[in-house]
Design an enzyme around this catalytic site. Structure first.
Site, PDB file in Angstrom:
ATOM      1  N   GLU A  55      29.195  42.763  40.492  1.00 49.92           N
ATOM      2  CA  GLU A  55      30.149  43.580  39.725  1.00 49.92           C
ATOM      3  C   GLU A  55      30.142  45.019  40.226  1.00 49.92           C
ATOM      4  O   GLU A  55      29.073  45.569  40.525  1.00 49.92           O
ATOM      5  CB  GLU A  55      29.799  43.563  38.231  1.00 49.92           C
ATOM      6  CG  GLU A  55      30.468  42.432  37.498  1.00 49.92           C
ATOM      7  CD  GLU A  55      29.484  41.515  36.840  1.00 49.92           C
ATOM      8  OE1 GLU A  55      28.443  41.251  37.477  1.00 49.92           O
ATOM      9  OE2 GLU A  55      29.751  41.090  35.713  1.00 49.92           O
ATOM     10  N   ARG A 234      42.388  30.621  48.300  1.00 45.04           N
ATOM     11  CA  ARG A 234      43.082  30.801  47.024  1.00 45.04           C
ATOM     12  C   ARG A 234      42.554  32.072  46.354  1.00 45.04           C
ATOM     13  O   ARG A 234      41.365  32.186  46.084  1.00 45.04           O
ATOM     14  CB  ARG A 234      42.778  29.586  46.150  1.00 45.04           C
ATOM     15  CG  ARG A 234      43.621  29.437  44.923  1.00 45.04           C
ATOM     16  CD  ARG A 234      43.602  28.001  44.489  1.00 45.04           C
ATOM     17  NE  ARG A 234      44.386  27.210  45.405  1.00 45.04           N
ATOM     18  CZ  ARG A 234      45.714  27.099  45.377  1.00 45.04           C
ATOM     19  NH1 ARG A 234      46.405  27.690  44.427  1.00 45.04           N
ATOM     20  NH2 ARG A 234      46.351  26.379  46.272  1.00 45.04           N
TER      21      ARG A 234
END
Ligand code: DSN
Length: 434
Positions: A55, A234
């Site tokens: 993160e 993707r």
């Protein structure tokens, strides 16, 4: 690569992966939003990077152990910037819809007005559809194509924008076969004080190859997926081309300070709408952007357009109605009403013949979205296999054969055999790759 470990440990899943690989190998894949990623892209996606939490952004993470994934993300960002000539990118969105969610969070408050391209005219669900968060959270208004031409009319869009006075105008489509006039859109946005957002998910590869108009100098913010014409994994991405000017500015919710879009957009991705980035997918994005920077990527994209034009001309010759009369990009939208067929039936019978397409609304459709009056066809995937104009003209004839005999299963199965033989001439993946 034979995935023996998966085979040994979980033959049930292995067999399904193998079957899907076979289906992709033997099928004429004509869904306009699909493509075949390279083995290198898929290898990066199946790597140890899937294990890592990261993160934050490179150099500013909330977790230790990020020294290698930092370099990977910087590589992806730098390659994307040079590919598109962008000032700033964020490569963390998990998908196109996630990238779009971050744009809404950055630029719109709940209840504010969006002016978007009508989904039933070729737009996208996340551009204000009432069943999507974009339309649920905001007041959505739409522009669409003209009935006579199947094309956008910028004067009509200008009038609509002046009437609606939207906070944001979106461009971008999932079933529009013509190019956009970004300069005119920016003019309208400036005149009405709106942000201009381009969602280039479908055409990103063609734009990267400089074969279509370039939205980067005109839109305030640009989003994309990475797996359609761009041929990567993707995923999604956000880009800004003119960040330095910060012409409209964004007011930070807490401090009231006018912030740069880059800060606002980074925070809208994380912590705004996502948690940990998918570092294995970001590595695969870096690989795909590296591929797209090679000269043969432009050759591929040119062929994508040539194939779509050749196939379109073949359909017109056989009496089919193409929305807007043809195409400038990678897709065709066929209105089947003069053939007395619905999109639903066409999709089903072409599926029997191993040709994969999707039913699609056509502008001013009289059928529901579950039935539709059209089909959408795209050339990116089969062009990746090496097919050229003669193969696409042949496929148009096979499609016509099926659609001219909707009840005749013998014909459908005969065409399936012809499709299989065609696909065998253009090999894709070895059996059982993952
Ligand atoms: N689902 C994609 C398409 O098929 O166009 C758009 O998100």
């Amino acid at each position: 690569m034979i995935n023996t470990r998966l085979n040994e440990q979980d033959p049930e899943v292995f067999r399904l992966v193998e079957k899907e690989t076979e289906r992709q190998n033997q099928n004429a894949e004509m869904i306009a939003s699909e493509n075949f990623a390279s083995r290198a892209v898929m290898e990066a996606m199946g790597s140890s990077l899937t294990n890592k939490y990261a993160e934050g952004l490179p150099g500013k993470r909330y977790y230790g152990g990020c020294k290698f994934v930092d370099v990977v993300e910087d590589l992806a960002r730098d390659r994307a910037k040079s590919l598109f000539g962008a000032e700033w990118v964020n490569v963390q969105p998990h998908s196109g819809a996630q990238a779009n969610a971050a744009v809404y969070l950055a630029f719109m408050k709940p209840g504010e007005k969006l002016l978007g391209f009508d989904l039933s005219h070729g737009g996208h669900l996340t551009h204000g559809s009432p069943v999507n968060f974009s339309g649920i959270m905001h007041e959505a208004h739409f522009y669409g194509v003209e009935k006579e031409t199947g094309r956008l009319d910028m004067n009509r869009i200008r009038d609509k924008a002046k009437q609606v006075k939207p906070k944001m105008i979106s461009i971008g489509a999932s079933a529009y076969t013509r190019d956009f006039d970004y300069e005119a859109f920016r003019d309208i946005a400036d005149e009405t004080g709106a942000f201009l957002w381009m969602d280039m998910a479908h055409t990103a590869g063609l734009i990267a190859a400089r074969l279509l108009n370039d939205p980067i100098p005109w839109a305030h913010v640009i989003t994309t997926t990475t797996h359609k014409t761009l041929r990567g994994p993707r995923g999604g991405m956000i880009l800004v081309g003119r960040d330095k000017e910060n012409t409209l500015g964004v007011v930070a919710p807490k401090s009231g300070r006018v912030k740069n879009w880059s800060e606002v957009l980074d925070s809208a991705v994380f912590p705004g709408t996502q948690g940990g980035p998918l570092m294995h997918v970001i590595a695969a994005k870096a690989v795909a952007f590296g591929e797209a920077l090679q000269p043969d990527f432009k050759t591929y994209q040119k062929q994508v357009i040539r194939n779509a034009k050749a196939m379109g001309a073949a359909f017109v010759e056989m009496g089919y109605n193409l929305v807007s009369g043809g195409t400038d990009n990678h897709l065709l939208l066929i209105d089947l009403r003069n053939k007395n067929l619905t999109g639903k039936t066409a999709e089903q019978i072409l599926g029997r013949a191993e040709i994969t397409v999707n039913k699609n609304m056509v502008p001013f459709d009289t059928e529901s979205p579950f039935v539709t009056s059209g089909i959408r066809l795209g050339t990116p995937a089969l062009t990746t296999r090496g097919m050229k104009e003669p193969e696409f003209e042949y496929l148009a004839k096979l499609i016509n054969k099926v659609l001219s005999a909707p009840e005749d299963d013998t014909i459908h199965l005969g065409v399936a055999q012809e499709v299989k033989e065609l696909c065998e001439r253009f090999p894709l993946y070895d059996a059982a790759v993952v």
